[in-house]
Structure formats: C-alpha cells, structure tokens
Write a protein that holds these residues in place. Sequence first.
Motif, PDB file in Angstrom:
ATOM      1  N   ALA A 247     -39.820 -34.507 -32.860  1.00 55.06           N
ATOM      2  CA  ALA A 247     -41.158 -34.142 -33.212  1.00 55.06           C
ATOM      3  C   ALA A 247     -41.688 -33.946 -34.457  1.00 55.06           C
ATOM      4  N   GLU A 248     -40.747 -33.195 -35.198  1.00 53.06           N
ATOM      5  CA  GLU A 248     -41.024 -33.089 -36.646  1.00 53.06           C
ATOM      6  C   GLU A 248     -41.048 -34.508 -37.485  1.00 53.06           C
ATOM      7  N   TYR A 249     -40.018 -35.246 -37.366  1.00 47.88           N
ATOM      8  CA  TYR A 249     -39.738 -36.476 -38.046  1.00 47.88           C
ATOM      9  C   TYR A 249     -39.433 -37.757 -37.353  1.00 47.88           C
ATOM     10  N   PRO A 250     -40.630 -38.021 -36.556  1.00 47.79           N
ATOM     11  CA  PRO A 250     -40.668 -39.123 -35.570  1.00 47.79           C
ATOM     12  C   PRO A 250     -39.841 -40.301 -36.188  1.00 47.79           C
ATOM     13  N   GLY A 251     -39.863 -40.602 -37.588  1.00 51.69           N
ATOM     14  CA  GLY A 251     -39.256 -41.908 -38.151  1.00 51.69           C
ATOM     15  C   GLY A 251     -37.557 -41.822 -38.318  1.00 51.69           C
ATOM     16  N   VAL A 252     -37.264 -40.577 -38.256  1.00 48.54           N
ATOM     17  CA  VAL A 252     -35.905 -40.205 -38.192  1.00 48.54           C
ATOM     18  C   VAL A 252     -34.869 -40.617 -37.140  1.00 48.54           C
ATOM     19  N   ASN A 253     -33.743 -40.852 -37.038  1.00 49.40           N
ATOM     20  CA  ASN A 253     -33.033 -41.121 -35.870  1.00 49.40           C
ATOM     21  C   ASN A 253     -32.027 -40.054 -35.622  1.00 49.40           C
ATOM     22  N   THR A 254     -31.681 -39.836 -34.412  1.00 45.43           N
ATOM     23  CA  THR A 254     -30.670 -38.678 -34.107  1.00 45.43           C
ATOM     24  C   THR A 254     -29.378 -39.628 -33.221  1.00 45.43           C
ATOM     25  N   ILE A 255     -28.482 -39.017 -33.491  1.00 47.54           N
ATOM     26  CA  ILE A 255     -27.068 -39.311 -32.994  1.00 47.54           C
ATOM     27  C   ILE A 255     -26.168 -38.310 -32.626  1.00 47.54           C
ATOM     28  N   ALA A 256     -25.218 -38.679 -31.467  1.00 50.26           N
ATOM     29  CA  ALA A 256     -24.154 -37.491 -31.173  1.00 50.26           C
ATOM     30  C   ALA A 256     -22.965 -38.142 -30.839  1.00 50.26           C
ATOM     31  N   GLY A 257     -22.022 -37.393 -31.159  1.00 46.55           N
ATOM     32  CA  GLY A 257     -20.843 -37.677 -30.471  1.00 46.55           C
ATOM     33  C   GLY A 257     -20.578 -36.958 -29.219  1.00 46.55           C
ATOM     34  N   LEU A 258     -21.079 -37.877 -28.155  1.00 44.48           N
ATOM     35  CA  LEU A 258     -21.270 -37.417 -26.856  1.00 44.48           C
ATOM     36  C   LEU A 258     -19.925 -37.082 -26.169  1.00 44.48           C
ATOM     37  N   SER A 259     -18.862 -37.642 -26.375  1.00 43.57           N
ATOM     38  CA  SER A 259     -17.736 -37.343 -25.791  1.00 43.57           C
ATOM     39  C   SER A 259     -17.191 -36.231 -25.802  1.00 43.57           C
ATOM     40  N   ASN A 260     -17.414 -35.489 -27.148  1.00 37.55           N
ATOM     41  CA  ASN A 260     -17.005 -34.165 -27.325  1.00 37.55           C
ATOM     42  C   ASN A 260     -17.273 -33.141 -26.336  1.00 37.55           C
ATOM     43  N   ILE A 261     -18.421 -33.257 -25.477  1.00 34.86           N
ATOM     44  CA  ILE A 261     -18.965 -32.339 -24.690  1.00 34.86           C
ATOM     45  C   ILE A 261     -17.838 -32.190 -23.611  1.00 34.86           C
ATOM     46  N   SER A 262     -17.009 -33.046 -23.177  1.00 28.77           N
ATOM     47  CA  SER A 262     -16.041 -32.775 -22.038  1.00 28.77           C
ATOM     48  C   SER A 262     -14.559 -32.614 -22.398  1.00 28.77           C
ATOM     49  N   HIS A 263     -14.439 -32.027 -23.806  1.00 26.23           N
ATOM     50  CA  HIS A 263     -13.298 -31.869 -24.227  1.00 26.23           C
ATOM     51  C   HIS A 263     -12.616 -30.763 -23.521  1.00 26.23           C
ATOM     52  N   GLY A 264     -11.282 -31.024 -22.958  1.00 24.91           N
ATOM     53  CA  GLY A 264     -10.663 -29.998 -22.179  1.00 24.91           C
ATOM     54  C   GLY A 264     -11.288 -29.541 -20.600  1.00 24.91           C
ATOM     55  N   MET A 265     -12.215 -30.592 -20.278  1.00 27.32           N
ATOM     56  CA  MET A 265     -12.631 -30.730 -18.992  1.00 27.32           C
ATOM     57  C   MET A 265     -11.942 -31.700 -18.019  1.00 27.32           C
ATOM     58  N   PRO A 266     -12.129 -31.478 -16.798  1.00 27.67           N
ATOM     59  CA  PRO A 266     -11.650 -32.527 -15.796  1.00 27.67           C
ATOM     60  C   PRO A 266     -12.599 -33.564 -15.782  1.00 27.67           C
ATOM     61  N   ALA A 267     -12.279 -34.797 -15.228  1.00 28.96           N
ATOM     62  CA  ALA A 267     -13.117 -35.701 -14.979  1.00 28.96           C
ATOM     63  C   ALA A 267     -14.106 -36.010 -16.014  1.00 28.96           C
ATOM     64  N   ARG A 268     -13.686 -36.189 -17.406  1.00 25.82           N
ATOM     65  CA  ARG A 268     -14.498 -36.174 -18.563  1.00 25.82           C
ATOM     66  C   ARG A 268     -15.526 -37.183 -18.568  1.00 25.82           C
ATOM     67  N   LYS A 269     -15.457 -38.488 -17.932  1.00 29.14           N
ATOM     68  CA  LYS A 269     -16.319 -39.607 -17.810  1.00 29.14           C
ATOM     69  C   LYS A 269     -17.656 -39.182 -17.342  1.00 29.14           C
ATOM     70  N   ILE A 270     -17.404 -38.256 -16.230  1.00 29.29           N
ATOM     71  CA  ILE A 270     -18.761 -37.851 -15.487  1.00 29.29           C
ATOM     72  C   ILE A 270     -19.644 -36.804 -16.468  1.00 29.29           C
ATOM     73  N   LEU A 271     -19.037 -35.738 -17.382  1.00 32.89           N
ATOM     74  CA  LEU A 271     -19.745 -35.092 -17.964  1.00 32.89           C
ATOM     75  C   LEU A 271     -20.258 -36.086 -19.167  1.00 32.89           C
ATOM     76  N   ASN A 272     -19.714 -36.914 -19.748  1.00 35.97           N
ATOM     77  CA  ASN A 272     -20.066 -37.674 -20.743  1.00 35.97           C
ATOM     78  C   ASN A 272     -21.412 -38.551 -20.300  1.00 35.97           C
ATOM     79  N   GLN A 273     -21.066 -39.187 -19.148  1.00 35.31           N
ATOM     80  CA  GLN A 273     -22.328 -39.776 -18.621  1.00 35.31           C
ATOM     81  C   GLN A 273     -23.577 -39.010 -18.520  1.00 35.31           C
ATOM     82  N   ALA A 274     -23.364 -37.759 -17.939  1.00 34.30           N
ATOM     83  CA  ALA A 274     -24.627 -37.110 -17.711  1.00 34.30           C
ATOM     84  C   ALA A 274     -25.066 -36.566 -19.146  1.00 34.30           C
ATOM     85  N   VAL A 275     -24.198 -36.152 -19.924  1.00 32.13           N
ATOM     86  CA  VAL A 275     -24.969 -35.538 -21.255  1.00 32.13           C
ATOM     87  C   VAL A 275     -25.601 -36.927 -22.015  1.00 32.13           C
TER      88      VAL A 275
END
Length: 274
Positions: A193-221
């Motif tokens: 919202a503040e900088y429309p020209g900037v890009n955002t990125i995330a290491g999304l697979s981190n979300i599921s660390h230590g959880m079962p069925a990691r791929k499902i959480l990675n897909q949802a996030v």
Amino acid sequence: MLIVGERINTSRKVKGEPVIENAVIKRDAEFIKDMARKQFEAGATYIDINCGTLTTGEPEALEWLTHVVMEAVDAPISFDTPNPVALDRALKAYDPAKGQPMINSITAESERYSKVLPLVLEYKAKVIALAMDDSGIQQDPDKRHAVARTLIENLTSAGVPLQDIYVDPLTFPIGTGSDVALAMFDIIRKVKAEYPGVNTIAGLSNISHGMPARKILNQAVTILAMGCGLDAGIIDPNDRYLMALIYAAEALLGKDEFCMNYITKSREGLFEGL
Ligand code: THG
C-alpha cells in the motif's frame, strides 16, 4: 508470481538424510544439475542456492554451485547466504548473461547492510530485504514493517531501483504462534500500500516446519499471501499442485489476462491427474 526454486539448500533433508549437503561436500555436480533442471522445467524463474550449513568452505562451495547451476540451466540465480565473502565470490563467478542476479539477502543489521550494499550496487542485483535489524527479528508486525520501511528508504537512497527490491516480511513456522501468518499478511499489505512499486517475497515453506502434511499448509499460505499482494515466492516448484494453484490464483487476481497462461498450462498437461 516470480518463482524462486528453493530445493538446492543444504539444510534440506530427504527422509532425514542431508542429501544436498552430502552432494555439495562430494561435489556431485550431476545431482545438483538434475535438481536445477527439474525446478527450471517445473516453472522456476530463479534458482536459489544455499549451502549455509557448511561449517567450513561455504564461499568455495557457493562458487562451485554457481558454476554447476549455470552449466545446467539458462536461469538466473538467487544467492542465499548472509556471508558477504561467499556472496562476492559467487557473484564474481556468475555470468550476468543468465539474467539479473538476486542477492538473498540484505538486512538492516549495520554490519551486514554495509557489507552487502556495495555488492548489490556493483552487480546491479535484485535484492531481498529481510525485515530484521541489530535488535534481531521482532515478533510485532508493526515493528517488522518499520524495519522494512527503513530498508526501502535506505536502499533507494543508495541508488537501488525500487523494482529491484524484494521485501521479505519473514515467515515463521505456524507451530510457533497462531497469528504468525496473519502478521506476515499484514506486512505484505502495508508495504504494498505504501510502496506500490516495491516487490514482496516470502520463504513460504517455513510456515509448515514441524507440522504434518507440510505441502497442504505451504499451498494454503501461498494462495493467501498472493491475495495480500505477494509478488514472489521461495517455494518448491516441483510441487505440481502448488504450481497449479498459483496459476489459478494469478488468473483470479487479475494477473493473467483472459486466463491465457492458465489455459496454456492446462493444455501443456500440467494439471493432469490433479
Ligand atoms: N526468506 C528468504 N530466504 C530463505 C528463506 C526465507 N531461504 C531459506 C528458506 N527461507 C527458504 N528455503 C527453504 C528450503 C527448504 C525448506 C524450507 C525453506 C524445507 N524443505 C523441506 C525439509 O527440509 O524438510 C523439504 C521439502 C521437500 O523437498 O519436500 O522445509 O524465509 N529470503
């Protein structure tokens, strides 16, 4: 969405075995090349390389990985290390004809910032800006947002084009707190919202660390973050279901005119059996 393939990372284990670390130590080029090719063919734009688990010889290993990935695919590389010596060495070995390199990453920590910034400028690299500073990683999303803003302001003042900056809000495992994904979404929305020209990125697979069925959480996030304006993801492009969902989400978010790309991927057989 810009896809950064995460699989060449020595911290990754397959059935408990550090197979990537072993391949890097043995300098098994074929093993690494195969991983680079499979990610590229699956739709990765950038190939991330990370050998940060090596206790000695990280610069040499990152330089070797750079050569090996360049031999395997015609794709630019994301250099994933906090070590400026390793970064410089790998960037020197890199052929910019492969595309603009990506530095993963810079932070607002004073020492790291001052050592990595000259490399960003020298190699005209895209740069991932991690929302952390000398006080470490803040849990409070407002504080991480403030660090992200400082990084955007300082990098642009130093001459880095806004479109080369990829703000990373930091992805914590969902097991560490029920609101960590909400915090990430909040930062993505505020930064965009503040900088429309900037890009955002995330290491999304981190979300599921230590959880079962990691791929499902990675897909949802991934899909939820895309809804908040995420521009790029460090993900496993060999998860075909995840890639299919990303193409569907792009169409739904108005980023795929007439669903042309979605239809093309479907015709290519990408969604078969899903
Ligand atoms: N931000 C930025 N860079 C990053 C991260 C980030 N680099 C590293 C990491 N986080 C992103 N890369 C990975 C790579 C692998 C995994 C998670 C993040 C992972 N792999 C599974 C494992 O090790 O168990 C295996 C997955 C599989 O292949 O099935 O968890 O946040 N800028």
